[in-house]
Design an enzyme around this catalytic site. Structure first.
Site, PDB file in Angstrom:
ATOM      1  N   LYS A  49      -3.548   2.007  -2.314  1.00  0.00           N
ATOM      2  CA  LYS A  49      -3.201   3.143  -1.468  1.00  0.00           C
ATOM      3  C   LYS A  49      -4.265   3.389  -0.400  1.00  0.00           C
ATOM      4  CE  LYS A  49      -1.716   7.898  -2.110  1.00  0.00           C
ATOM      5  NZ  LYS A  49      -0.747   7.695  -1.015  1.00  0.00           N
ATOM      6  N   CYS A  73       0.151   4.640   9.971  1.00  0.00           N
ATOM      7  CA  CYS A  73       0.755   5.698   9.159  1.00  0.00           C
ATOM      8  C   CYS A  73       1.349   6.749  10.090  1.00  0.00           C
ATOM      9  CB  CYS A  73      -0.273   6.356   8.240  1.00  0.00           C
ATOM     10  SG  CYS A  73       0.454   7.716   7.296  1.00  0.00           S
ATOM     11  N   ASN A  86       5.042  -1.163   8.888  1.00  0.00           N
ATOM     12  CA  ASN A  86       4.940   0.121   8.220  1.00  0.00           C
ATOM     13  C   ASN A  86       6.286   0.833   8.378  1.00  0.00           C
ATOM     14  OD1 ASN A  86       3.957   2.580   7.087  1.00  0.00           O
ATOM     15  ND2 ASN A  86       1.912   2.116   7.851  1.00  0.00           N
ATOM     16  N   SER A 103       0.832  -1.206   0.000  1.00  0.00           N
ATOM     17  CA  SER A 103       0.000   0.000   0.000  1.00  0.00           C
ATOM     18  C   SER A 103       0.866   1.254   0.000  1.00  0.00           C
ATOM     19  CB  SER A 103      -0.884  -0.013   1.243  1.00  0.00           C
ATOM     20  OG  SER A 103      -1.650   1.165   1.296  1.00  0.00           O
ATOM     21  N   GLY A 111      11.730  -3.045   2.940  1.00  0.00           N
ATOM     22  CA  GLY A 111      12.990  -2.979   2.203  1.00  0.00           C
ATOM     23  C   GLY A 111      13.309  -4.156   1.323  1.00  0.00           C
ATOM     24  N   ALA A 149       6.394  11.524   3.434  1.00  0.00           N
ATOM     25  CA  ALA A 149       5.204  11.986   4.160  1.00  0.00           C
ATOM     26  C   ALA A 149       4.233  12.491   3.100  1.00  0.00           C
ATOM     27  CB  ALA A 149       5.551  13.072   5.166  1.00  0.00           C
TER      28      ALA A 149
END
Lengths: 391, 323
Positions: free
Chosen positions: B52, B137, B199, B28, B251, B77
């Site tokens: 998303k 988030c 996240n 996402s 990653g 961000a």
């Protein structure tokens, strides 16, 4: 930017509007060999890359994302306008060049490459320039090589106030359409392919080209040799007009408004590299003036009173943000739109990351962010909320 | 098929009741709404597409600059710019369905009721396969992280959504807590079908010349290879804490990276930042997994999960100090 269900009247020829932007076939990732690296100065170089798959698809104004080095430093790709299209002896497209300015890690790596090195080149990406309305380009796609198009698809949004209706028959003896390319420094990059397309379509093409010094006016001869009228300006006055390129541009607009054509206005202007004192706009008329200052018959062009209804003039701009804004404003003052090529920080170039947004005004909508990689990088100047852009 | 490989390895991944073609899911926030990538990858070949993060309403997100590169990674961000769930189900979902994507929808609410409302709306539409709860988030003030950083909050959001949908529900956990495993446990107890982790890591990059933050929101989330070893460790810890499936991420840029997560205990993985660098990574991951399984004589992908082999010391207590 455009709802998919509504055909986008401004879609450049051959483009399929989607919800997420424009797509032109399939972008490809080419592990491209560096054919040559021409260092123009301690800061600028032109990198020739073997990427026929990209060259064949690229439209003027589109860009590629380059991984400047394998590995993690830097991690992300960098966006570059397609500069030149390379052709082999047989005329087949073999690759592209990029015009690079060394400003950081990635661009430094590209400056240091040597022939035989390889870099990953992803593209072509983004929304290209809109072809000149009323030119053979918009009617038969000549301006954008290899793209089939219908005239209807090429209706230009950028020149709504001055463009004739595409497909409308030209009045006998009507002026040819004209295009002004306005470049600042490395902002020259998208204009090589654009100039070739315009010239091939019979568009009278002028390049207004600004840089700091005479020696920074790279490739001006390249354009002149191909038939582009080149008007230069340098900040130190070492070539062309002293100051910003907006000065000769403003003079050209004034001349045009006064009923003289662009071609006339820039007579005697300097080709970069042969700096002359009289390179600024002279205002003298040329016999072959493209712009008679009379409205074209049958074009349906709406013209504000006081502004001569010249033949279609399309303006394309790439350079520092203040310059693009100034040119966009200048064009608006003269009843024209300008298309600008924005360079925002991009993460992916494909619409995935939402990092490259720019705020735009669209008719009937609150100004909102769109992704410059898929809704742009080419935008109509007056749509941009300039005061929010950095630089 | 060749004589040497009479049977091809079975790449099928399972998340509870959900069966995926393979374990590779687009993360996402790194894949738009999926449709952006329809020209570069056949979405039906992916294990899944996690779109998303969606709020109920449209959101503008933060002003640029929204990202900055850092060593082996990037800080973002974006601020959850998005079209809202209503536009999503009408404007994007049909295309995703047509493309044959297995659709995970990441959702974010300003409060628990909003999470439930979005989940209800999604449940009413064909083509949604799972709901990922964004409670992690780091980039927005309201919603999300306030639940993800509280065990009660995590529990309450999961149970509220659990009550309104039969779709698989999986919270996406933040690494910005002391003990991620306890959050995985809270999610499991609240009825989550799986957990996604991790996240991004809350981060800050500064331009020392101007002494200004490099992104407009000041703080952002760090992703990319820089965080991978920490993320693998967190998956490992969660694997020991819960029985529900784990979707590991952080990653991943290669099949080797992905396998680290799987061997640490992930049932599937998500790939995010690497997709920015290489939108064609998906075929490479799928081929790479097939090659790996062939080389290691593994018939079923699921046989690889949690197979970390700690020489001689499986019973050793986890090291929590530097002694």
């Amino acid at each position: 930017m455009w709802p998919a269900s509504v055909p986008d009247p401004a879609a450049p020829a051959g483009l399929r509007p989607t919800r997420s932007g424009y797509t032109l076939g399939m972008p490809v990732d080419v592990h491209a060999e560096v054919l040559s690296n021409t260092r123009l100065s301690p800061d600028y170089n032109v990198l020739a890359l073997a990427a026929p798959e990209i060259a064949r698809q690229a439209k003027p104004g589109q860009f590629v994302m380059i991984k400047t080095r394998l590995g993690l430093e830097p991690l992300l790709r960098r966006p570059f306008s397609v500069f030149e299209l390379l052709r082999g002896a047989d005329g087949q497209l073999t690759g592209i060049t990029i015009l690079n300015k060394r400003i950081g890690t990635g661009t430094g790596q590209l400056y240091d490459l040597v022939a035989g090195d390889r870099v990953d080149v992803l593209g072509p990406l983004g929304r290209p320039f809109t072809p000149v309305a009323g030119s053979s380009a918009s009617a038969n796609s000549g301006a954008f090589t290899g793209t089939g198009s219908g005239a209807g698809a090429a209706v230009s949004s950028h020149a709504a106030s001055v463009a004739p209706t595409p497909g409308a028959p030209d009045a006998e003896g009507a002026a040819a359409p004209a295009a002004w390319l306005v470049a600042g420094g490395v902002g020259l990059a998208p204009f090589a392919t654009m100039a070739e397309s315009l010239l091939a379509a019979g568009v009278e093409t002028t390049l207004f080209y600004g840089a700091r010094r005479a020696q920074d006016l790279y490739y001006a001869d390249w354009f002149a040799d191909r038939g582009v009228t080149v008007v230069t300006a340098t900040e130190d006055g070492s070539a062309g007009a002293r100051g910003f390129v907006t000065a000769p541009l403003a003079a050209a607009f004034a001349a045009r408004t006064a009923g003289q054509g662009a071609g006339s206005a820039i007579a005697g202007s300097a080709i970069a590299g042969s700096a002359t004192a009289n390179s600024a706009i002279t205002g003298s008329a040329l016999a072959d003036s493209a712009h008679t200052g009379t409205a074209r018959a049958g074009t349906g062009t709406a013209v504000e009173s006081g502004v001569p209804a010249a033949a279609a003039l399309s303006i394309y701009v790439c350079g520092p943000t203040p310059m693009m804004r100034a040119v966009s404003d200048l064009a608006a003052q003269h009843g024209c739109d300008a298309e600008v090529s924005l360079e925002q920080t991009m993460g992916c170039g494909l619409g995935g990351c939402y990092s490259c947004v720019v705020r735009v005004r669209e008719d009937g909508r609150t100004p909102h962010f769109v992704r410059s990689c898929v809704a742009g990088p080419i935008f109509r100047g007056r749509d941009i909320v300039w005061e929010e852009l950095a630089h | 098929m060749t004589l040497e490989h009479p049977t091809r390895p079975d790449l099928t991944a399972r998340l509870g009741s959900l069966t995926l073609a393979n374990p590779f899911i687009a993360a996402s926030g790194c894949f738009g709404y999926g449709v952006e990538y329809a020209n570069t990858v056949d979405l039906s070949t992916l294990g899944g597409v996690c779109v998303k993060g969606l709020f109920l309403a449209e959101r503008e997100g933060h002003p640029p600059p929204r990202i900055v590169e850092t060593p082996a990674g990037m800080i973002n961000a974006i601020g959850l710019q998005g079209i809202g769930v209503h536009r999503f189900v009408h404007e994007r979902l049909p295309e995703l369905r047509a493309l044959g994507a297995t659709v995970f929808v990441n959702i974010c609410g300003n409060n628990i009721d909003e999470y439930a409302e979005i989940a209800r709306i999604l449940s009413d539409h064909e083509g949604v396969h799972a709901i990922e709860l964004n409670i992690s988030c780091p980039n927005i003030k309201e919603g999300g992280i306030q639940f993800g950083c509280s065990l009660h909050g995590t529990h309450d959001v999961v149970s509220a959504v659990r009550k309104v949908t039969t779709l698989p529900v999986m919270p996406k956990l933040t690494p910005n807590v002391t003990d991620v495993a306890s959050f995985a446990r809270a999610a499991e107890e609240a009825g989550a079908d799986a957990v996604s982790l991790v996240n991004t890591f809350l981060a800050l990059a500064i331009d020392v010349e101007t002494r200004k933050p490099k992104i407009s929101n000041v703080l952002g989330g760090l992703s990319g290879p820089a965080i991978r070893p920490i993320a693998v460790r967190m998956v490992y810890e969660c694997r020991k804490a819960v029985k529900i499936p784990i979707i590991g991420m952080g990653g991943i840029t290669s099949i080797s990276d992905a396998l680290e997560f799987v061997i640490a205990g992930a049932d599937a993985v998500q790939v995010g930042t690497a997709n920015f660098v290489d939108p064609f990574i998906w075929g490479k991951l799928i081929d790479g997994l097939r090659d790996y399984m062939t080389r290691h004589d593994v018939a079923h992908f699921t046989d690889l999960i949690g197979t970390l082999d700690i020489p001689g010391a499986a019973r050793k207590a986890p090291a929590c100090t530097n002694s």
